[in-house]
Motif scaffolding. Structure first.
Motif, PDB file in Angstrom:
ATOM      1  N   THR A 134       0.661  -1.204  -0.009  1.00 46.55           N
ATOM      2  CA  THR A 134      -0.084  -0.008  -0.152  1.00 46.55           C
ATOM      3  C   THR A 134       0.975   1.304  -0.070  1.00 46.55           C
ATOM      4  O   THR A 134       1.943   1.043   0.201  1.00 46.55           O
ATOM      5  CB  THR A 134      -0.808   0.001   1.242  1.00 46.55           C
ATOM      6  OG1 THR A 134       0.027   0.166   2.246  1.00 46.55           O
ATOM      7  CG2 THR A 134      -1.701  -1.197   1.308  1.00 46.55           C
TER       8      THR A 134
ATOM      9  N   VAL B  57      -0.763  12.465  -0.347  1.00 46.79           N
ATOM     10  CA  VAL B  57      -1.408  11.319   0.656  1.00 46.79           C
ATOM     11  C   VAL B  57      -2.099  11.946   1.746  1.00 46.79           C
ATOM     12  O   VAL B  57      -1.508  12.935   2.391  1.00 46.79           O
ATOM     13  CB  VAL B  57      -0.364  10.377   1.018  1.00 46.79           C
ATOM     14  CG1 VAL B  57      -1.086   9.090   1.766  1.00 46.79           C
ATOM     15  CG2 VAL B  57       0.627   9.754   0.075  1.00 46.79           C
ATOM     16  N   GLU B  58      -3.432  11.863   1.899  1.00 44.12           N
ATOM     17  CA  GLU B  58      -4.025  12.359   3.190  1.00 44.12           C
ATOM     18  C   GLU B  58      -4.750  11.400   3.987  1.00 44.12           C
ATOM     19  O   GLU B  58      -5.064  10.262   3.598  1.00 44.12           O
ATOM     20  CB  GLU B  58      -5.097  13.436   2.361  1.00 44.12           C
ATOM     21  CG  GLU B  58      -4.672  14.764   1.927  1.00 44.12           C
ATOM     22  CD  GLU B  58      -5.930  15.523   1.640  1.00 44.12           C
ATOM     23  OE1 GLU B  58      -5.569  16.822   1.434  1.00 44.12           O
ATOM     24  OE2 GLU B  58      -6.894  15.086   1.182  1.00 44.12           O
ATOM     25  N   GLU B  59      -4.898  11.857   5.248  1.00 41.63           N
ATOM     26  CA  GLU B  59      -5.604  11.139   6.457  1.00 41.63           C
ATOM     27  C   GLU B  59      -6.454  11.951   7.056  1.00 41.63           C
ATOM     28  O   GLU B  59      -5.919  12.925   7.440  1.00 41.63           O
ATOM     29  CB  GLU B  59      -4.661  10.251   7.135  1.00 41.63           C
ATOM     30  CG  GLU B  59      -4.171   8.898   6.725  1.00 41.63           C
ATOM     31  CD  GLU B  59      -5.137   7.863   6.195  1.00 41.63           C
ATOM     32  OE1 GLU B  59      -6.243   7.740   6.613  1.00 41.63           O
ATOM     33  OE2 GLU B  59      -4.831   7.038   5.170  1.00 41.63           O
ATOM     34  N   ASP B  60      -7.794  11.563   7.095  1.00 39.45           N
ATOM     35  CA  ASP B  60      -8.715  12.559   7.900  1.00 39.45           C
ATOM     36  C   ASP B  60      -8.651  13.842   7.283  1.00 39.45           C
ATOM     37  O   ASP B  60      -8.559  14.861   8.078  1.00 39.45           O
ATOM     38  CB  ASP B  60      -8.361  12.366   9.314  1.00 39.45           C
ATOM     39  CG  ASP B  60      -8.714  11.176   9.752  1.00 39.45           C
ATOM     40  OD1 ASP B  60      -9.596  10.418   9.509  1.00 39.45           O
ATOM     41  OD2 ASP B  60      -7.896  10.771  10.799  1.00 39.45           O
TER      42      ASP B  60
ATOM     43  N   THR C  76      -5.611  13.009  -4.834  1.00 40.15           N
ATOM     44  CA  THR C  76      -5.216  12.468  -3.576  1.00 40.15           C
ATOM     45  C   THR C  76      -5.329  11.068  -3.277  1.00 40.15           C
ATOM     46  O   THR C  76      -6.033  10.499  -4.209  1.00 40.15           O
ATOM     47  CB  THR C  76      -5.759  13.002  -2.334  1.00 40.15           C
ATOM     48  OG1 THR C  76      -7.183  13.053  -2.433  1.00 40.15           O
ATOM     49  CG2 THR C  76      -5.658  14.725  -2.356  1.00 40.15           C
ATOM     50  N   CYS C  77      -4.667  10.449  -2.405  1.00 40.45           N
ATOM     51  CA  CYS C  77      -5.097   8.960  -1.926  1.00 40.45           C
ATOM     52  C   CYS C  77      -4.737   8.967  -0.468  1.00 40.45           C
ATOM     53  O   CYS C  77      -4.271   9.838  -0.075  1.00 40.45           O
ATOM     54  CB  CYS C  77      -4.113   8.087  -2.624  1.00 40.45           C
ATOM     55  SG  CYS C  77      -2.489   8.038  -2.412  1.00 40.45           S
ATOM     56  N   SER C  78      -5.176   7.585  -0.062  1.00 41.19           N
ATOM     57  CA  SER C  78      -4.965   7.612   1.740  1.00 41.19           C
ATOM     58  C   SER C  78      -3.733   6.706   1.877  1.00 41.19           C
ATOM     59  O   SER C  78      -3.075   5.859   0.757  1.00 41.19           O
ATOM     60  CB  SER C  78      -6.108   7.058   2.029  1.00 41.19           C
ATOM     61  OG  SER C  78      -6.302   5.679   1.828  1.00 41.19           O
ATOM     62  N   THR C  79      -3.392   6.383   2.889  1.00 42.77           N
ATOM     63  CA  THR C  79      -2.045   5.781   3.372  1.00 42.77           C
ATOM     64  C   THR C  79      -2.465   3.875   2.930  1.00 42.77           C
ATOM     65  O   THR C  79      -1.739   3.257   2.698  1.00 42.77           O
ATOM     66  CB  THR C  79      -1.772   5.688   4.557  1.00 42.77           C
ATOM     67  OG1 THR C  79      -3.031   5.380   5.591  1.00 42.77           O
ATOM     68  CG2 THR C  79      -1.119   7.078   4.996  1.00 42.77           C
ATOM     69  N   SER C  80      -3.915   3.719   2.851  1.00 38.99           N
ATOM     70  CA  SER C  80      -4.487   2.235   2.801  1.00 38.99           C
ATOM     71  C   SER C  80      -4.671   1.957   1.235  1.00 38.99           C
ATOM     72  O   SER C  80      -5.019   0.962   0.965  1.00 38.99           O
ATOM     73  CB  SER C  80      -5.440   1.995   3.518  1.00 38.99           C
ATOM     74  OG  SER C  80      -6.695   3.018   3.167  1.00 38.99           O
ATOM     75  N   THR C  81      -4.650   3.026   0.463  1.00 40.64           N
ATOM     76  CA  THR C  81      -4.535   2.928  -1.233  1.00 40.64           C
ATOM     77  C   THR C  81      -3.589   1.773  -1.651  1.00 40.64           C
ATOM     78  O   THR C  81      -2.311   1.967  -1.081  1.00 40.64           O
ATOM     79  CB  THR C  81      -4.306   4.284  -2.040  1.00 40.64           C
ATOM     80  OG1 THR C  81      -5.351   5.043  -1.570  1.00 40.64           O
ATOM     81  CG2 THR C  81      -4.586   4.110  -3.379  1.00 40.64           C
TER      82      THR C  81
ATOM     83  N   ASN D 103       1.042   3.139   2.328  1.00 41.54           N
ATOM     84  CA  ASN D 103       1.913   3.469   3.686  1.00 41.54           C
ATOM     85  C   ASN D 103       3.196   2.583   3.546  1.00 41.54           C
ATOM     86  O   ASN D 103       4.124   3.215   4.135  1.00 41.54           O
ATOM     87  CB  ASN D 103       0.993   2.702   4.415  1.00 41.54           C
ATOM     88  CG  ASN D 103       1.481   2.974   5.986  1.00 41.54           C
ATOM     89  OD1 ASN D 103       1.636   4.219   6.133  1.00 41.54           O
ATOM     90  ND2 ASN D 103       1.471   2.109   6.725  1.00 41.54           N
TER      91      ASN D 103
END
Lengths: 146, 146
Positions: A3, A106-109, A82-87, A5
């Motif tokens: 991922t 990469v964004e979270e919340d 954007t994407c998230s750490t779990s992408t 992450n």
């Protein structure tokens, strides 16, 4: 599946950040000092845009803008993908390919946690494939000869 | 083993070329128009140097040089690292990694025949690995259950 992450664990979460009122010259100085090719423009609600070496080439130098007098707001790409750490790394690659872009924030919340580039993605896919090859070669080595 | 020639067959042999007296602005206009991030400087005896978006950032904008008045000879990287069409993609990757560079000029008989970047190399290695995985999975599928 690797991922985003996993990429951030290797390259680190550090992202060069500026505001929309930062001038092109100030951003370029920061980028040159750190040896990076892009900076994320952040406002109170998260990533607002991105400014890269390609933007410097096309929207500043070729467009005849003055780096000292031009704020990033005039030359950044916004909104930013954007994407998230779990992408998964494969999904990140697909987003970049479909949108013809080289970076994903990469964004979270809603908060900025990293920036990945197409080279990070390719290198991660390569690691994933090389692990898979080792596993399959190991199977082959220990399987009976037909 | 894939070679640099296999990369050139996919991306094409086209390289953006300039001379050492081309100005930064002229080169930047060419690069922007073609959507590429680098130009090779060629003289009568082959590739003389390379000028990239990173050089534009560091040696022109941050250094306060005027793109209209600066010839590429003042801001290019020279000499330039080269390989041949028969160099394996893995060797090309090793050269880039050891020398901390992102581009290799491809020459044959002293003449410029192409330019490859680190992304081309990673993408080619990925194709090579994915072919290998298919081959190994095919073996696994057809091997007797232990």
């Amino acid at each position: 599946m690797l991922t985003v992450n996993d990429i951030l664990l290797i390259k680190g979460p550090d992202v060069m950040v500026a505001t929309s009122t930062t001038t092109v010259l100030e951003a370029a100085e920061q980028m040159a000092e750190s040896g990076v090719g892009s900076v994320v423009i952040e406002d109170s609600s998260g990533a607002d845009g991105i400014f890269t070496e390609r933007d410097l080439l096309q929207r500043v130098v070729v467009a005849g803008r003055d780096p000292v007098a031009t704020p990033l707001s005039e030359v950044m790409t916004s909104p930013v993908a954007t994407c998230s750490t779990s992408t998964t790394v494969r999904d990140a690659q697909a987003i970049m390919f479909e949108q013809h872009i080289r970076h994903l924030v990469v964004e979270e919340d809603g908060g900025l946690v990293g920036l990945i580039g197409v080279r990070d993605v390719l290198a991660a896919l390569l690691r994933e494939d090389e692990d898979k090859i080792k596993e399959l070669e190991n199977y082959k080595e220990h399987s009976p000869v037909v």
